[in-house]
Design an enzyme around this catalytic site. Structure first.
Site, mmCIF file in Angstrom:
data_model
loop_
_atom_site.group_PDB
_atom_site.id
_atom_site.type_symbol
_atom_site.label_atom_id
_atom_site.label_comp_id
_atom_site.label_asym_id
_atom_site.label_seq_id
_atom_site.Cartn_x
_atom_site.Cartn_y
_atom_site.Cartn_z
ATOM 1 N N PRO A 1 0.809 -1.225 0.000
ATOM 2 C CA PRO A 1 0.000 0.000 0.000
ATOM 3 C C PRO A 1 0.839 1.271 0.000
ATOM 4 C CG PRO A 1 -0.596 -1.460 1.825
ATOM 5 C CD PRO A 1 0.582 -2.066 1.180
ATOM 6 N N GLU B 1 1.641 -8.437 8.176
ATOM 7 C CA GLU B 1 1.855 -7.000 8.388
ATOM 8 C C GLU B 1 2.904 -6.422 7.446
ATOM 9 O OE1 GLU B 1 -0.095 -5.004 10.370
ATOM 10 O OE2 GLU B 1 -1.165 -6.903 10.292
ATOM 11 N N ARG C 1 -1.909 -5.827 -21.248
ATOM 12 C CA ARG C 1 -2.673 -5.189 -22.331
ATOM 13 C C ARG C 1 -1.780 -4.397 -23.276
ATOM 14 N NH1 ARG C 1 -6.000 -1.556 -21.347
ATOM 15 N NH2 ARG C 1 -7.708 -2.118 -22.725
ATOM 16 N N ASP D 1 -8.729 3.987 -24.714
ATOM 17 C CA ASP D 1 -8.974 3.536 -23.348
ATOM 18 C C ASP D 1 -9.107 4.714 -22.413
ATOM 19 O OD1 ASP D 1 -8.840 0.828 -23.560
ATOM 20 O OD2 ASP D 1 -6.721 0.680 -23.047
#
Ligand code: ADE
Length: 233
Positions: free
Chosen positions: A89, A116, A154, A169
């Site tokens: 994160p 963690e 992609r 896109d």
């Protein structure tokens, strides 16, 4: 040889195994355009209980991934010119631009964290890039690794049927995409916009471009600012 090889290191390969076998990614792998290998980090644990985690120094809740199995796993799959990405994160936010850049690589190693987090010494030495898929916390990075693989794949030539489909896109050129319609022309009293039935390609292009700008203005004004800046350059 494939255009891009991706090794994914995780404690739960079964979470995404089916994802890589289905649809467009599955087809690209079958056609040899893309190579995706899933590895279980536990296979590199030499501990007699095959442990991969331990309590954090300094105390606190949860467990931390031990350095030894992760070092062994990365050293087994990475080459000197591989990009080793840790999904977490607190990494750099994954964007369409980053996805297109990563697609130029020859070899990506994706490390997904669990519990963690991972021992900081892995991040200091073996990891070359840290990437987050959004401002929220997942139980582990495996899905995040699959998201990165999908977004990057992609951009590998041949993965999408029609190369052209990339240019309009969402996020390409910092605009969202335009609305799409298919048959029937009228459904539940709602009609397809006349311009799309006109056969006038220049008009259709103009309408789509307008729709992209309008949608971006309403939904993502932050992107529109970047779009205007890029137009001025
Ligand atoms: N692991 C946990 N949360 C994550 C996120 N948002 N992005 C990437 N990896 C993660």
């Amino acid at each position: 040889m494939s255009l891009l090889k991706i090794d994914v290191l995780t404690l739960f390969p079964e979470m995404v195994d089916g994802y890589f076998k289905a649809s467009m990614l599955g087809r690209a792998v079958e056609n040899g355009i893309l190579e995706i290998a899933l590895h279980n980090i536990r296979d590199w644990s030499t501990d007699k209980h095959r442990r991969t985690d331990d309590a954090p120094f300094g105390g606190g809740a949860g467990m931390v991934m031990k350095p030894e199995p992760v070092f062994a796993a990365i050293n087994a799959v990475a080459k000197p010119d591989s990009t080793v990405i840790y999904l977490c994160p607190d990494g750099e936010l994954l964007t369409q631009k980053m996805s297109s850049e990563l697609a130029q690589s020859k070899h990506l190693v994706l490390l997904s964290g669990h519990y963690e987090g991972i021992d900081e010494r892995i991040r200091q030495t073996l990891v070359t890039r840290e990437v987050s898929i959004g401002d929220y916390v997942l139980t582990n990075g495996t899905i995040a690794a699959a998201v990165l693989v999908d977004a990057v794949a992609r951009y590998v030539p041949g993965v999408l049927g029609e190369e052209k489909s990339l240019t309009q896109d969402s996020f390409t050129g910092n605009l969202l995409s335009f609305p799409q319609y298919t048959r029937p022309v009228e459904y539940l009293g709602m009609r397809v916009p006349d311009v799309l039935l006109s056969g006038n390609h220049a008009e259709i292009e103009r309408w789509r471009e307008e729709q992209r700008r309008e949608r971006t203005r309403l939904r993502r004004p932050d992107l529109l600012k970047q779009f205007s800046q890029s137009q001025q350059q």
